[in-house]
Design a protein around this motif. Sequence first.
Motif, mmCIF file in Angstrom:
data_model
loop_
_atom_site.group_PDB
_atom_site.id
_atom_site.type_symbol
_atom_site.label_atom_id
_atom_site.label_comp_id
_atom_site.label_asym_id
_atom_site.label_seq_id
_atom_site.Cartn_x
_atom_site.Cartn_y
_atom_site.Cartn_z
ATOM 1 N N GLY A 15 50.520 31.610 22.798
ATOM 2 C CA GLY A 15 51.195 31.255 24.032
ATOM 3 C C GLY A 15 50.771 29.926 24.630
ATOM 4 N N VAL A 16 49.659 29.371 24.163
ATOM 5 C CA VAL A 16 49.138 28.146 24.793
ATOM 6 C C VAL A 16 48.800 27.055 23.791
ATOM 7 C CG1 VAL A 16 48.233 29.386 26.809
ATOM 8 C CG2 VAL A 16 46.773 29.067 24.797
ATOM 9 N N ALA A 17 49.102 27.277 22.511
ATOM 10 C CA ALA A 17 48.694 26.318 21.478
ATOM 11 C C ALA A 17 49.351 24.956 21.650
ATOM 12 C CB ALA A 17 49.010 26.875 20.087
ATOM 13 N N ASP A 18 50.469 24.902 22.379
ATOM 14 C CA ASP A 18 51.137 23.623 22.601
ATOM 15 C C ASP A 18 50.437 22.790 23.668
ATOM 16 O OD1 ASP A 18 52.167 25.742 24.362
ATOM 17 O OD2 ASP A 18 53.386 24.147 25.232
ATOM 18 N N SER A 19 49.549 23.422 24.438
ATOM 19 C CA SER A 19 48.907 22.704 25.546
ATOM 20 C C SER A 19 47.388 22.839 25.574
ATOM 21 C CB SER A 19 49.469 23.207 26.888
ATOM 22 O OG SER A 19 49.233 24.603 27.040
ATOM 23 N N ARG A 20 46.822 23.744 24.766
ATOM 24 C CA ARG A 20 45.378 23.967 24.757
ATOM 25 C C ARG A 20 44.819 23.773 23.352
ATOM 26 N NH1 ARG A 20 43.442 25.044 30.158
ATOM 27 N NH2 ARG A 20 45.132 26.101 31.256
ATOM 28 N N THR A 21 43.539 23.450 23.278
ATOM 29 C CA THR A 21 42.862 23.322 21.991
ATOM 30 C C THR A 21 42.005 24.556 21.734
ATOM 31 O OG1 THR A 21 40.910 22.239 22.924
ATOM 32 C CG2 THR A 21 42.771 20.822 22.273
ATOM 33 N N VAL A 22 41.644 24.758 20.476
ATOM 34 C CA VAL A 22 40.754 25.863 20.126
ATOM 35 C C VAL A 22 39.429 25.720 20.862
ATOM 36 C CG1 VAL A 22 39.392 26.874 18.265
ATOM 37 C CG2 VAL A 22 41.819 26.360 17.893
ATOM 38 N N ALA A 23 38.879 24.535 20.855
ATOM 39 C CA ALA A 23 37.585 24.314 21.503
ATOM 40 C C ALA A 23 37.670 24.558 23.003
ATOM 41 C CB ALA A 23 37.094 22.893 21.235
ATOM 42 N N GLY A 24 38.764 24.158 23.621
ATOM 43 C CA GLY A 24 38.880 24.261 25.061
ATOM 44 C C GLY A 24 39.276 25.629 25.567
ATOM 45 N N TYR A 25 39.876 26.471 24.689
ATOM 46 C CA TYR A 25 40.386 27.751 25.187
ATOM 47 C C TYR A 25 39.844 28.960 24.426
ATOM 48 C CZ TYR A 25 43.637 29.902 28.435
ATOM 49 O OH TYR A 25 44.178 30.600 29.495
ATOM 50 N N ARG A 26 38.913 28.737 23.516
ATOM 51 C CA ARG A 26 38.371 29.842 22.722
ATOM 52 C C ARG A 26 37.796 30.950 23.597
ATOM 53 N NH1 ARG A 26 36.415 30.970 17.654
ATOM 54 N NH2 ARG A 26 36.837 28.877 16.846
ATOM 55 N N ARG A 27 37.033 30.583 24.631
ATOM 56 C CA ARG A 27 36.384 31.601 25.470
ATOM 57 C C ARG A 27 37.413 32.513 26.128
ATOM 58 N NH1 ARG A 27 33.540 29.519 29.967
ATOM 59 N NH2 ARG A 27 32.807 31.653 30.287
ATOM 60 N N ASN A 28 38.518 31.943 26.591
ATOM 61 C CA ASN A 28 39.551 32.758 27.222
ATOM 62 C C ASN A 28 40.132 33.779 26.248
ATOM 63 O OD1 ASN A 28 39.559 30.097 28.851
ATOM 64 N ND2 ASN A 28 40.718 31.512 30.143
ATOM 65 N N ILE A 29 40.382 33.327 25.003
ATOM 66 C CA ILE A 29 40.982 34.217 24.010
ATOM 67 C C ILE A 29 39.987 35.281 23.562
ATOM 68 C CG2 ILE A 29 42.118 34.363 21.779
ATOM 69 C CD1 ILE A 29 43.736 32.933 23.980
ATOM 70 N N GLU A 30 38.782 34.870 23.239
ATOM 71 C CA GLU A 30 37.776 35.849 22.810
ATOM 72 C C GLU A 30 37.443 36.826 23.925
ATOM 73 O OE1 GLU A 30 35.454 33.250 19.374
ATOM 74 O OE2 GLU A 30 34.599 33.360 21.397
ATOM 75 N N GLY A 31 37.558 36.374 25.160
ATOM 76 C CA GLY A 31 37.247 37.240 26.295
ATOM 77 C C GLY A 31 38.184 38.407 26.485
ATOM 78 N N ILE A 32 39.357 38.348 25.857
ATOM 79 C CA ILE A 32 40.286 39.484 26.023
ATOM 80 C C ILE A 32 39.737 40.753 25.386
ATOM 81 C CG2 ILE A 32 42.300 37.960 26.171
ATOM 82 C CD1 ILE A 32 42.314 40.093 23.201
ATOM 83 N N TYR A 33 38.854 40.611 24.403
ATOM 84 C CA TYR A 33 38.287 41.799 23.755
ATOM 85 C C TYR A 33 37.330 42.541 24.682
ATOM 86 C CZ TYR A 33 40.406 40.142 19.459
ATOM 87 O OH TYR A 33 41.322 39.752 18.511
ATOM 88 N N VAL A 34 36.869 41.846 25.708
ATOM 89 C CA VAL A 34 36.083 42.486 26.765
ATOM 90 C C VAL A 34 36.988 42.897 27.913
ATOM 91 C CG1 VAL A 34 34.252 42.142 28.468
ATOM 92 C CG2 VAL A 34 34.013 41.172 26.168
ATOM 93 N N ALA A 35 37.914 42.022 28.279
ATOM 94 C CA ALA A 35 38.733 42.239 29.471
ATOM 95 C C ALA A 35 39.739 43.365 29.303
ATOM 96 C CB ALA A 35 39.454 40.941 29.843
ATOM 97 N N ILE A 36 40.421 43.425 28.174
ATOM 98 C CA ILE A 36 41.487 44.422 28.022
ATOM 99 C C ILE A 36 40.953 45.852 28.084
ATOM 100 C CG2 ILE A 36 43.139 45.390 26.365
ATOM 101 C CD1 ILE A 36 44.044 42.587 25.727
ATOM 102 N N PRO A 37 39.883 46.221 27.350
ATOM 103 C CA PRO A 37 39.373 47.594 27.493
ATOM 104 C C PRO A 37 38.983 47.929 28.932
ATOM 105 C CG PRO A 37 38.458 46.578 25.536
ATOM 106 C CD PRO A 37 39.165 45.485 26.285
ATOM 107 N N LYS A 38 38.422 46.953 29.650
ATOM 108 C CA LYS A 38 38.036 47.223 31.037
ATOM 109 C C LYS A 38 39.265 47.344 31.937
ATOM 110 C CE LYS A 38 33.365 45.365 30.858
ATOM 111 N NZ LYS A 38 32.319 44.547 31.519
ATOM 112 N N MET A 39 40.296 46.558 31.678
ATOM 113 C CA MET A 39 41.537 46.717 32.434
ATOM 114 C C MET A 39 42.147 48.080 32.179
ATOM 115 S SD MET A 39 43.639 43.106 32.559
ATOM 116 C CE MET A 39 43.400 42.552 30.881
#
Length: 315
Positions: A15-39
Motif C-alpha cells: 500500500g505504500v511502496a510508491d511513496s515509502r522505502t524499505v529502510a524508512g518503513y520497515r518498522r511500521n510493517i514489522e510492527g503489525i505482527y505485534v499490533a494486530i494480535p493486540k488489536m
Amino acid sequence: MSSLVISLDFELLWGVADSRTVAGYRRNIEGIYVAIPKMLTLFQRYGVCVTWATVGMLMCRNYDQWREIRPSIMPGYVRQQFSTYALDALVREHQELFFARSMVEQILSTPGQELATHTYSHFFCGEEGATPEQFAADLVCARHIASDMSVDFCSLVFPRNQVFPEFVAMLDNSGIQVYRGNQDHWLYSNGHSTPGGLAGRAVRLVDSYLPLTGEHCTQPIYSNGCGNLPASHFLRPWSSRLAMLEPFRLMRLKRAMTEAACSGSVCHLWWHPHNFGVNVEQNLVVLESLLQHYLVLKDQYEMQSVCMCDFPPRA
C-alpha cells in the motif's frame, strides 16, 4: 439503530511502496505482527466487530504463489511505477514485508471479524490509464486468493479511497455488496487527494483535533445493487510531536461517536494496521479509550458494533 463501524485497510508494503522505502518503513510493517494480535484482543474484550479490507497479494503464501496469480488484464497505468507488479525484485528480497497470511488466519479465527477486499493488487482507480475492465480482472484475482482461504468477499474498500462511479458499477458483478465511500464534504470527497495541497492537508490535520467540518455521522446509501457506507473519521496514529493535543483528538472522535448514538446514525472509523506498527502501546491506549466509550454508548443508547457486510443492499 445507531452503529459503530470500524474498517481497516490491511496493506503491508503493497500500500505504500510508491511513496515509502524499505529502510524508512520497515518498522511500521514489522510492527503489525505485534499490533494486530493486540488489536484483536481488544476487539474481543469489548465485543467489537471489525472489517479488515485486505490487499489480496498479502494473502499469498510466498513469492512463488504471488508470481502465479495474475489478472487476465494487467493494470494499464501510464506511470507503471505505481503498479505493484513492478515490485518483483523488492518482493523477492523482502517477502516478510509483503506477505502476512498467518495474520489473515488469526483475523479469520477471531469472532466478529469480517475479511473484506482492498482489491488484489492495491488497484489505483484514480491512476491515469486505469480502466473498469482492469479493475474487474483484479477483483477476479482477489476472489481467487480469498477462496484459497475459504472466504467469499462481500465488502470492499477502494485503495487511497479513489471512488469513481464507473468502477463502482463493476462491483455488483464481482459479488461486492457494500463499499466504503468518502465523506460528503469538499475536504474529503476526493479521498486521498486533498484539495488545496499543503493548505488542505493542514486543515485536515486541524480537523482531526477540532470539529471544523462537523461530526460526519452518516447513513448507508443504496444504488445500483450496492451499498455505500461513507467513512466518518480516519484514526490518525499517535504522534510524540502532538502528544499534548491527544485529549482534543479523543474528544473529537468520542463526540462523533456520541452524535451517531444519539441520532441513530453510523460512525465509521478507519485506519491502517501499519499506522499502529510504531508507538504500538500509545496507539492501543487511544483505541481502548474509544472502545470503552463505545460500551458507554451501547449501554445508554443501544449502539451496536457491526461490520460493513451488515449493510447489504436493500431489495
